[in-house]
Design an enzyme around this catalytic site. Structure first.
Site, PDB file in Angstrom:
ATOM      1  N   SER A 173       0.821  -1.210   0.000  1.00 45.77           N
ATOM      2  CA  SER A 173       0.000   0.000   0.000  1.00 45.77           C
ATOM      3  C   SER A 173       0.852   1.255   0.000  1.00 45.77           C
ATOM      4  CB  SER A 173      -0.970   0.004   1.183  1.00 45.77           C
ATOM      5  OG  SER A 173      -0.282  -0.136   2.401  1.00 45.77           O
ATOM      6  N   GLU A 174       2.002   1.234   0.715  1.00 50.90           N
ATOM      7  CA  GLU A 174       2.958   2.338   0.633  1.00 50.90           C
ATOM      8  C   GLU A 174       4.383   1.834   0.746  1.00 50.90           C
ATOM      9  OE1 GLU A 174      -0.478   5.049   1.219  1.00 50.90           O
ATOM     10  OE2 GLU A 174       0.122   3.295   2.369  1.00 50.90           O
ATOM     11  N   THR A 175       5.259   2.520   0.022  1.00 48.72           N
ATOM     12  CA  THR A 175       6.693   2.365   0.204  1.00 48.72           C
ATOM     13  C   THR A 175       7.242   3.729   0.615  1.00 48.72           C
ATOM     14  OG1 THR A 175       6.872   0.582  -1.418  1.00 48.72           O
ATOM     15  CG2 THR A 175       8.888   1.789  -0.912  1.00 48.72           C
TER      16      THR A 175
END
Length: 282
Positions: free
Chosen positions: A44-46
């Site tokens: 979902s996020e890096t």
């Protein structure tokens, strides 16, 4: 470059919300490369961070990318980054780390200065801006996509760009199966559905789930930034400024929130589950 995957807002692997963390030596590479890495990691996020010169208002510059877009605020990937930095600090100290309480880590990001502080038990507390809440009518696309009776809707406007949608009860939140194709018709960042805990003796006061198809994430397991809106929402209803939220469907995590006026403290644990090498460079 070392690439880590960290499960945030959990004290055990394969729970909470996984985030990629990439620490950079210099400044940020081109945006197109950052986006390609985030798409490859496909979480979902890096988070991407690089150190700043000493003496300034922040220690690290921080950015977050979903597989499809850069976002203005992200709690779980900030927690994951702070966890990595804290572990590096403890490893460098070696045996001297016994009883060590690491200091404050200051990040500068799109949404301003954010801080993270580790306790001796490994819990990390983030200091984020509190989101505003404005009552609104539910957009038609959201009403159709959720297909559940809606008790109230609040817009967080410029703070995080989400709708907070109150549903009847915990069971309704847990069993919700949104129509994501229809939900993509909502132009904000995402939709957070929430309800009071059915049984607070289980260790949490409210439940939530977060849906963000507009930025390439149908469901985000545990959204730290969403709790900057959930904290004032439930504090007003439950009459307490310190609460615990349980977020997620099949994969869940706990976020302890403490409302401090225009700031919200978010506390949780994190676990590194992968530590590898990114072989491509910008």
């Amino acid at each position: 470059m070392r690439l880590r995957i960290v499960d945030a807002f959990t004290d055990r692997p394969f729970a909470g919300n996984p985030a990629g963390v990439l620490l950079l030596d210099g400044g940020f590479p081109p945006d197109a490369w950052l986006q390609q890495v985030a798409a490859e990691v496909n979480l979902s996020e890096t988070a991407f961070a690089h150190p700043l010169p000493p003496g300034g208002t922040a220690d690290w510059a921080l950015r977050w990318f979903t597989p499809a877009a850069e976002v203005d605020m992200c709690g779980h990937a900030t927690l994951a980054t702070a966890h990595v930095l804290n572990q590096l600090s403890l490893n460098q100290l070696g045996p001297a780390a016994s009883g060590h309480a690491p200091g404050l880590i200051r990040f500068t990001a799109r949404c301003g200065i954010l801080t993270a502080e580790a306790a001796e038990d490994g819990a990390l507390t983030l200091d984020f801006p509190t989101s505003s809440l404005t009552p609104v009518e539910p957009p038609a696309a959201v009403r159709r996509a959720l297909g559940a009776e809606i008790a109230s809707v609040h817009d967080t406007s410029a703070h995080i760009g989400d709708l907070v949608v109150e549903l009847a009860d915990e069971r309704t939140v847990r069993e919700l199966t949104p129509d994501f194709a229809t939900l993509r018709g909502y132009t904000g960042r995402g939709v957070i559905v929430t309800a009071p805990a059915e049984d607070p003796s289980r260790g949490y006061d409210f439940v939530s789930r977060g849906f963000f198809p507009a930025v390439g994430i149908d469901e985000d397991p545990v959204t730290g930034s969403a709790h900057t809106a959930l904290a004032p929402f439930w504090a007003a209803r439950l009459g307490r400024t310190e609460l615990v939220g349980l977020q997620g469907g099949a994969r869940q995590g706990l976020v302890t929130v403490r409302l401090r006026g225009d700031r919200t403290l978010l506390t949780g644990h994190a676990v590194t589950v992968l530590d590898g090498e990114l072989l491509t460079r910008p």
